[in-house]
Motif scaffolding. Structure first.
Motif: not given
Length: 227
Positions: A168-175, A199-216
């Motif tokens: 999803t990250a790759e596709r979103f960056a391309t779009l 997603a690659g570089p250049g975004w306003a801000r990037t951060e990953a969730a604490a755990t790999p789930d929708d709630a986090a």
């Protein structure tokens, strides 16, 4: 005032995330970048396996009634949503994993499982599991939506983009690049460090969730979308 969230995952997960966001009083816009399509699959003999593994609820839904012949096997599901889908499909013994494939395979190895049938999608990232014999059966694919309806209008609202997977990250960056939008105007919250990297570089801000789930991921979004 808070930013809206831009949900990019396929349905039915997109609608589920929109509903979960609403419980946190967050506005969300769903613009799926992919569509889940079931594939024809050949059912392996269940006697060859010690357990069944699901790393996506989409696999449970796509496999459909064909799963009935595996009902006597224990199921290892990657996380809460996938475990619930497995129970609803009729499996009685379901072990819920920590939210990522690596953690799930470690659970299988810890339980002494040797032979695993993995129902999965055509696009996947495979974790190394030297102690397991994993046979993968592809039951769905996430087909790319060439022109996601409403994406350009959604970007006008300066949303926080939620990235549920590296693909999803790759596709979103391309779009975003193809629409001539500036990455520097778009913050992103990702489900994992791998999705941030994709997603690659250049975004306003990037951060990953604490755990790999929708709630986090939504908890992170609730913090980041506050202006």
């Amino acid at each position: 005032m808070s930013r809206p969230l831009l949900i990019l995952r396929p349905e039915p997960g997109a609608s589920r995330t929109v509903r979960a966001a609403a419980t946190l009083r967050l506005d969300a816009i769903a613009v799926p970048l992919f569509a889940v399509e079931p594939l024809h699959w050949f059912p392996p003999d269940p006697v060859r396996f010690d357990a069944v593994m699901f790393t996506s609820a989409n696999a449970v839904r796509a496999a459909g009634n064909g799963l009935a012949r595996y009902g006597a096997l224990p199921v290892y599901a990657v996380g809460t949503a996938t475990a619930e889908a497995a129970r609803q499909s009729g499996f009685s013994y379901v072990r819920e994993g920590p939210g990522d494939a690596a953690g799930l395979t470690a659970m299988l190895e810890g339980d002494g499982v040797l032979r695993v049938l993995h129902f999965c999608g055509a696009h996947r990232r495979e974790s190394a599991a030297p102690g397991l014999m994993i046979e993968r059966t592809t039951v769905y694919e996430s087909a790319t939506i060439d022109r996601p309806e409403g994406l350009d209008d959604a970007l006008e609202q300066a949303p926080l983009a939620l990235l549920h997977s590296p693909r999803t990250a790759e596709r979103f960056a391309t779009l975003v690049d193809g629409l001539g939008r500036a990455r520097a105007a778009i913050p992103i919250a990702a489900i994992s460090a791998a999705a941030v990297a994709a997603a690659g570089p250049g975004w306003a801000r990037t951060e990953a969730a604490a755990t790999p789930d929708d709630a986090a991921l939504l908890a992170l979004a609730a913090r980041l979308c506050e202006r």
